[in-house]
Design an enzyme around this catalytic site. Structure first.
Site, PDB file in Angstrom:
ATOM      1  N   GLY A  24       0.802  -1.223   0.000  1.00  0.00           N
ATOM      2  CA  GLY A  24       0.000   0.000   0.000  1.00  0.00           C
ATOM      3  C   GLY A  24       0.830   1.266   0.000  1.00  0.00           C
ATOM      4  O   GLY A  24       1.881   1.347  -0.646  1.00  0.00           O
ATOM      5  N   VAL A  25       0.364   2.251   0.747  1.00  0.00           N
ATOM      6  CA  VAL A  25       1.029   3.550   0.765  1.00  0.00           C
ATOM      7  C   VAL A  25       2.403   3.450   1.444  1.00  0.00           C
ATOM      8  O   VAL A  25       3.347   4.145   1.061  1.00  0.00           O
ATOM      9  CB  VAL A  25       0.099   4.611   1.415  1.00  0.00           C
ATOM     10  CG1 VAL A  25      -0.093   4.405   2.885  1.00  0.00           C
ATOM     11  CG2 VAL A  25       0.606   6.014   1.125  1.00  0.00           C
ATOM     12  N   ASP A  26       2.520   2.579   2.413  1.00  0.00           N
ATOM     13  CA  ASP A  26       3.798   2.338   3.102  1.00  0.00           C
ATOM     14  C   ASP A  26       4.862   1.889   2.092  1.00  0.00           C
ATOM     15  O   ASP A  26       5.973   2.445   2.034  1.00  0.00           O
ATOM     16  CB  ASP A  26       3.562   1.246   4.167  1.00  0.00           C
ATOM     17  CG  ASP A  26       4.662   1.164   5.206  1.00  0.00           C
ATOM     18  OD1 ASP A  26       5.602   1.977   5.143  1.00  0.00           O
ATOM     19  OD2 ASP A  26       4.575   0.282   6.089  1.00  0.00           O
TER      20      ASP A  26
ATOM     21  N   TYR B  81      -5.965  -2.662   6.293  1.00  0.00           N
ATOM     22  CA  TYR B  81      -6.506  -2.731   7.656  1.00  0.00           C
ATOM     23  C   TYR B  81      -8.033  -2.721   7.720  1.00  0.00           C
ATOM     24  O   TYR B  81      -8.613  -2.912   8.790  1.00  0.00           O
ATOM     25  CB  TYR B  81      -5.913  -1.627   8.533  1.00  0.00           C
ATOM     26  CG  TYR B  81      -4.498  -1.908   9.028  1.00  0.00           C
ATOM     27  CD1 TYR B  81      -3.838  -3.085   8.691  1.00  0.00           C
ATOM     28  CD2 TYR B  81      -3.829  -1.018   9.850  1.00  0.00           C
ATOM     29  CE1 TYR B  81      -2.550  -3.355   9.144  1.00  0.00           C
ATOM     30  CE2 TYR B  81      -2.535  -1.281  10.318  1.00  0.00           C
ATOM     31  CZ  TYR B  81      -1.904  -2.451   9.958  1.00  0.00           C
ATOM     32  OH  TYR B  81      -0.641  -2.717  10.423  1.00  0.00           O
TER      33      TYR B  81
ATOM     34  N   THR C 185      -7.728   2.424   5.709  1.00  0.00           N
ATOM     35  CA  THR C 185      -8.829   2.036   4.803  1.00  0.00           C
ATOM     36  C   THR C 185      -8.409   1.078   3.697  1.00  0.00           C
ATOM     37  O   THR C 185      -9.216   0.756   2.827  1.00  0.00           O
ATOM     38  CB  THR C 185      -9.507   3.265   4.165  1.00  0.00           C
ATOM     39  OG1 THR C 185      -8.595   3.903   3.260  1.00  0.00           O
ATOM     40  CG2 THR C 185      -9.968   4.257   5.209  1.00  0.00           C
TER      41      THR C 185
HETATM   42  N1  AR6 Z   1      -0.722   7.524  -2.193  1.00  0.00           N
HETATM   43  C1  AR6 Z   1      -1.823   7.768  -1.458  1.00  0.00           C
HETATM   44  N2  AR6 Z   1      -2.625   6.791  -0.999  1.00  0.00           N
HETATM   45  C2  AR6 Z   1      -2.288   5.511  -1.295  1.00  0.00           C
HETATM   46  C3  AR6 Z   1      -1.136   5.170  -2.047  1.00  0.00           C
HETATM   47  C4  AR6 Z   1      -0.324   6.258  -2.514  1.00  0.00           C
HETATM   48  N3  AR6 Z   1       0.766   6.051  -3.232  1.00  0.00           N
HETATM   49  N4  AR6 Z   1      -1.089   3.812  -2.172  1.00  0.00           N
HETATM   50  C5  AR6 Z   1      -2.169   3.323  -1.516  1.00  0.00           C
HETATM   51  N5  AR6 Z   1      -2.901   4.337  -0.987  1.00  0.00           N
HETATM   52  P1  AR6 Z   1      -2.952   0.864   3.095  1.00  0.00           P
HETATM   53  P2  AR6 Z   1      -3.679   0.608   5.944  1.00  0.00           P
HETATM   54  C6  AR6 Z   1      -4.150   4.311  -0.188  1.00  0.00           C
HETATM   55  O1  AR6 Z   1      -3.309  -0.553   2.828  1.00  0.00           O
HETATM   56  O2  AR6 Z   1      -5.034   0.171   5.590  1.00  0.00           O
HETATM   57  C7  AR6 Z   1       0.791  -1.687   4.816  1.00  0.00           C
HETATM   58  O3  AR6 Z   1       1.284  -2.908   4.366  1.00  0.00           O
HETATM   59  C8  AR6 Z   1      -5.015   3.075  -0.283  1.00  0.00           C
HETATM   60  O4  AR6 Z   1      -5.832   3.127  -1.446  1.00  0.00           O
HETATM   61  O5  AR6 Z   1      -1.712   1.423   2.480  1.00  0.00           O
HETATM   62  O6  AR6 Z   1      -3.511   1.661   7.005  1.00  0.00           O
HETATM   63  C9  AR6 Z   1       1.445  -1.238   6.127  1.00  0.00           C
HETATM   64  O7  AR6 Z   1       2.771  -1.687   6.222  1.00  0.00           O
HETATM   65  C10 AR6 Z   1      -5.859   3.183   0.992  1.00  0.00           C
HETATM   66  O8  AR6 Z   1      -6.994   4.019   0.795  1.00  0.00           O
HETATM   67  O9  AR6 Z   1      -2.822   1.172   4.693  1.00  0.00           O
HETATM   68  C11 AR6 Z   1       0.561  -1.847   7.167  1.00  0.00           C
HETATM   69  O10 AR6 Z   1       0.950  -3.175   7.442  1.00  0.00           O
HETATM   70  C12 AR6 Z   1      -4.915   3.934   1.963  1.00  0.00           C
HETATM   71  O11 AR6 Z   1      -3.805   4.368   1.172  1.00  0.00           O
HETATM   72  C13 AR6 Z   1      -0.797  -1.833   6.534  1.00  0.00           C
HETATM   73  O12 AR6 Z   1      -0.585  -1.826   5.122  1.00  0.00           O
HETATM   74  C14 AR6 Z   1      -4.431   3.068   3.101  1.00  0.00           C
HETATM   75  O13 AR6 Z   1      -4.201   1.733   2.656  1.00  0.00           O
HETATM   76  C15 AR6 Z   1      -1.584  -0.593   6.884  1.00  0.00           C
HETATM   77  O14 AR6 Z   1      -2.874  -0.690   6.361  1.00  0.00           O
END
Ligand code: AR6
Length: 169
Positions: free
Chosen positions: A32-34, A121, A118
């Site tokens: 994801g964003v991480d 998680y 979102t």
């Molecule tokens: N820019 C902005 N938003 C984004 C991007 C980006 N480049 N890529 C994804 N998103 P998530 P969580 C959005 O899964 O639910 C990771 O593995 C995505 O569409 O990144 O808090 C961490 O290491 C979504 O709406 O984070 C943790 O283990 C939002 O970012 C776990 O995921 C959050 O999705 C955290 O889960």
């Protein structure tokens, strides 16, 4: 000028003082964003995360931003959604509040948030967007700080939710 805005796009491209990462409690990177932030920012960010060691759910830590256009990355850990009876709403509120507190303590003028919790998680998007907006509005009002906050939505559903809720304010 509005202090809270929404855009659709990739948070790693944001030219602001700090972008927020939706990290995990071990700060070990992930998808994801991480994943996007560590890929675009380079290994320096992970090096700092390793030194910090971890971050409990609802809390936040700050690192520099490596090759990213922002100056800092604020890593916060949102709650995993277990159905709503595990303090998820309060923990999400804390994630936003503690990120904003770090921005204030470091004298930052602008911060960009992804839609914390979102994705992987599983936090319901509608509820998460209400918490994000209300918590941010309250923080800015209570602390009387002038920080420009941008919600960066990656998907259309989140973008529409924020657009609707921010409209007219
Ligand atoms: N820019 C902005 N938003 C984004 C991007 C980006 N480049 N890529 C994804 N998103 P998530 P969580 C959005 O899964 O639910 C990771 O593995 C995505 O569409 O990144 O808090 C961490 O290491 C979504 O709406 O984070 C943790 O283990 C939002 O970012 C776990 O995921 C959050 O999705 C955290 O889960």
């Amino acid at each position: 000028m509005k202090n809270i805005t929404v855009v659709k796009g990739d948070i790693t491209k944001m030219n602001v003082d700090a972008i927020v990462n939706a990290a995990n409690a071990e700060l070990r990177g992930g998808g994801g964003v991480d994943g996007a932030i560590h890929r675009a920012g380079g290994p320096m960010i992970m090096e700092e995360c390793r030194k910090i060691g971890g971050c409990p759910t609802g809390e936040a830590v700050i690192t520099t931003a490596g090759n990213l256009p922002s100056k800092y990355v604020i890593h916060t850990v949102g709650p995993i959604w277990y159905g709503g009876n595990k303090n998820e709403e309060k923990l999400l509120e804390s994630a936003y509040n503690n990120s904003l507190r770090l921005a204030k303590e470091n004298g930052l003028n602008s911060i960009a948030f992804p839609n914390i919790s979102t994705g992987v998680y599983g936090f319901p998007k509608d509820l998460a967007s209400s918490i994000a907006i209300e918590t941010t509005r309250n923080f800015l009002k209570l602390n009387e700080v002038d920080i420009k906050v941008t919600f960066v939505c990656f998907d259309e559903e989140n973008f529409q939710l924020y657009e609707n809720k921010l409209e007219g304010h």
